[in-house]
Design an enzyme around this catalytic site. Structure first.
Site, PDB file in Angstrom:
ATOM      1  N   SER A   2     -22.459 -37.149   1.252  1.00 25.37           N
ATOM      2  CA  SER A   2     -21.967 -38.461   0.848  1.00 25.37           C
ATOM      3  C   SER A   2     -22.897 -39.031  -0.228  1.00 25.37           C
ATOM      4  O   SER A   2     -23.021 -38.445  -1.304  1.00 25.37           O
ATOM      5  CB  SER A   2     -21.849 -39.391   2.058  1.00 25.37           C
ATOM      6  OG  SER A   2     -21.148 -40.570   1.720  1.00 25.37           O
ATOM      7  N   ASP A  28     -11.150 -36.051   4.241  1.00 25.10           N
ATOM      8  CA  ASP A  28     -12.212 -37.035   4.042  1.00 25.10           C
ATOM      9  C   ASP A  28     -11.621 -38.440   3.986  1.00 25.10           C
ATOM     10  O   ASP A  28     -10.716 -38.718   3.198  1.00 25.10           O
ATOM     11  CB  ASP A  28     -12.960 -36.730   2.750  1.00 25.10           C
ATOM     12  CG  ASP A  28     -14.289 -37.459   2.644  1.00 25.10           C
ATOM     13  OD1 ASP A  28     -14.332 -38.655   2.977  1.00 25.10           O
ATOM     14  OD2 ASP A  28     -15.270 -36.834   2.225  1.00 25.10           O
ATOM     15  N   HIS A  78     -15.214 -36.961   6.765  1.00 19.48           N
ATOM     16  CA  HIS A  78     -16.289 -37.220   5.823  1.00 19.48           C
ATOM     17  C   HIS A  78     -17.597 -36.618   6.332  1.00 19.48           C
ATOM     18  O   HIS A  78     -18.184 -37.119   7.305  1.00 19.48           O
ATOM     19  CB  HIS A  78     -16.441 -38.723   5.614  1.00 19.48           C
ATOM     20  CG  HIS A  78     -17.422 -39.104   4.563  1.00 19.48           C
ATOM     21  ND1 HIS A  78     -17.321 -38.668   3.265  1.00 19.48           N
ATOM     22  CD2 HIS A  78     -18.536 -39.890   4.611  1.00 19.48           C
ATOM     23  CE1 HIS A  78     -18.313 -39.163   2.563  1.00 19.48           C
ATOM     24  NE2 HIS A  78     -19.082 -39.906   3.354  1.00 19.48           N
TER      25      HIS A  78
END
Length: 449
Positions: free
Chosen positions: A100, A321, A361
């Site tokens: 991320s 995601d 994610h």
């Protein structure tokens, strides 16, 4: 702040890690995973404490530089000296792993400080970070927020039904009915089929005419104020909470649950504690890109220096995601290819991207998402065939190029509960396809085409 985990049984390798969101916390699952594999492992708080709020950015240009690009470089420089002092010798190879924001930081390191690492593992990379954050405000407005009493506003309960319908309709098209849309970018979705009267959704969540237009708009790409497309569409089948969960549960008033937008724009972009995203537009996004506080946006794709020194980069991205649209990774791969004027074979000599169907994610989801990226599940996948960090090591140190990785889904996402399913994931642009005959829970039944 930099924290070190130094194993007694050291493998002569160095591992730096990044952060998530707006930073401020050490990535303990990744640092612990690295130390358990024998890496001298380091974490950083990105230059400030805390991952919610705006105060640590307000009137703090040096803190913004740390978060934007500098903290990982400092971690690398300081960490290497700690290793030399503690073990009495230097590491043979230096690696980075993050997801991320940590994925963005990995690309920043390769771009700005190509000598810091021999190998970079970047998960769900928010490389266009300011647009990633801005997209949540833009999409919220597209579905009628903050005018929650308007005819065009689409309620949170409706979004749950919309996503479930997408999965129900599109999941079987890849040949395996498993609750996973393998590649959502292959499809276009007309929300008119969810209109009241079609029977697809029940009367409590079906769409009225104005809501149909809102949903259609939500799945369009994002353009800047000049009309240029600058950010890909939201993925079909992905959870929409980051823009659709937008009413305060206590007060009933409009309030985005995705706090990063307000926090970062307050503290970093506008430097004003009074700013709110209530009237957010593409002009705000464009202004943020112009300011680029702390050089947080990974503007460049020219990785020529990292490539020239022999660096290797592996990116991975879950197709499910719910925060960073997975198509962004393909955009960045193509942008890098264009910057370098490289063939696909030349790109694969130093930069490989893996898509993981059914992964949320960075981790989690219904797919075979564990590729050794975090503690404790990484303990169940400790070889280069099942672990992308170890695949990166094999590529850097032995020249073994990773063409695929086997992902694992543990029962209840607990290693001790045993393996539920495994699947072969392929280097982009190849994709994983069921062979049509084998057990879909076995990696050997999935081929790269």
């Amino acid at each position: 702040m930099v924290e070190a985990w130094l194993p007694d049984q050291w493998n002569r390798r160095f591992l730096a890690t990044g952060g998530g969101g707006i930073g401020g916390c050490i990535d303990y699952p990744t640092i612990r995973n690295g130390a358990s594999l024998g890496f001298a492992s380091f974490g950083t708080n990105g230059g400030h404490n805390g991952s919610e709020g705006f105060d640590f950015f307000l009137n703090q240009p040096e803190v913004l530089k740390d978060f934007g690009y500098r903290a990982i470089h400092v971690e690398a420089e300081v960490g290497k000296e700690i290793v030399r002092a503690y073990y009495g010798r230097r590491a043979r190879h230096h690696y980075y792993a993050g997801c991320s924001t940590g994925g963005r930081q990995g690309f920043q390191a390769a771009l700005l400080y190509p000598d810091d690492f021999d190998g970079v593992l970047a998960g769900s990379p928010g490389v266009d970070w300011l647009r990633v954050v801005s997209s949540k405000g833009i999409l919220a407005h597209r579905i009628g927020w903050p005018n929650i009493d308007s005819d065009s506003y689409v309620r949170e309960a409706q979004w749950n039904a919309i996503v479930e319908a997408q999965i129900r309709l599109l999941d079987p098209l890849d040949g395996v009915k498993d609750g996973i849309i393998d590649n959502p970018t292959m499809y276009r979705f007309d929300p008119e089929i969810l209109a009241c009267g079609t029977g697809v959704l029940n009367d409590s969540v079906c769409l009225q005419p104005a809501q149909i237009d809102s949903v259609r708009s939500a799945y369009e790409p994002i353009a800047d104020s000049t009309g240029k497309i600058v950010y890909p569409s939201w993925e079909l089948g992905a959870n929409t909470d980051v823009f659709s969960k937008n009413i305060n549960a206590t007060t009933g008033e409009p309030d985005l649950s995705y706090t990063i937008l307000e926090d970062f724009f307050r503290g970093a972009v506008y430097n004003s504690s009074a700013w709110t995203p209530t009237n957010f537009t593409t002009n705000d996004m464009d202004f943020a890109l112009k300011v680029n506080p702390g050089q947080v946006n990974t503007d460049g794709t020219d990785l020529s220096a990292f490539r020239a020194k022999g660096g290797k980069l592996i990116a991975y991205h879950g197709r499910n995601d719910e925060s960073v649209t997975s198509a962004l990774s393909a955009w960045h791969f193509s942008g890098t290819q264009s910057s370098l004027n490289a063939s696909l074979a030349e790109m694969h000599d130093f930069y490989r991207l893996f898509y993981i169907p059914g992964m949320h994610h960075c981790s989690g989801g219904p797919g075979a998402w564990d590729i050794g990226q975090m503690w404790p599940l990484g303990q169940g996948t400790r070889d280069s065939q099942h672990n992308l960090l170890l695949a990166l090591v094999a590529w850097v140190e032995e020249g073994r190029k990773p063409d695929s990785v086997i992902g694992t889904k543990f029962h209840n996402d607990v290693v001790a509960d045993g393996i539920e399913a495994q699947r072969t994931h392929c280097v982009y642009p190849r994709r994983s396809v069921w062979d049509g005959k084998g057990d879909t829970r076995r990696a050997s039944s999935w081929k790269c085409i």
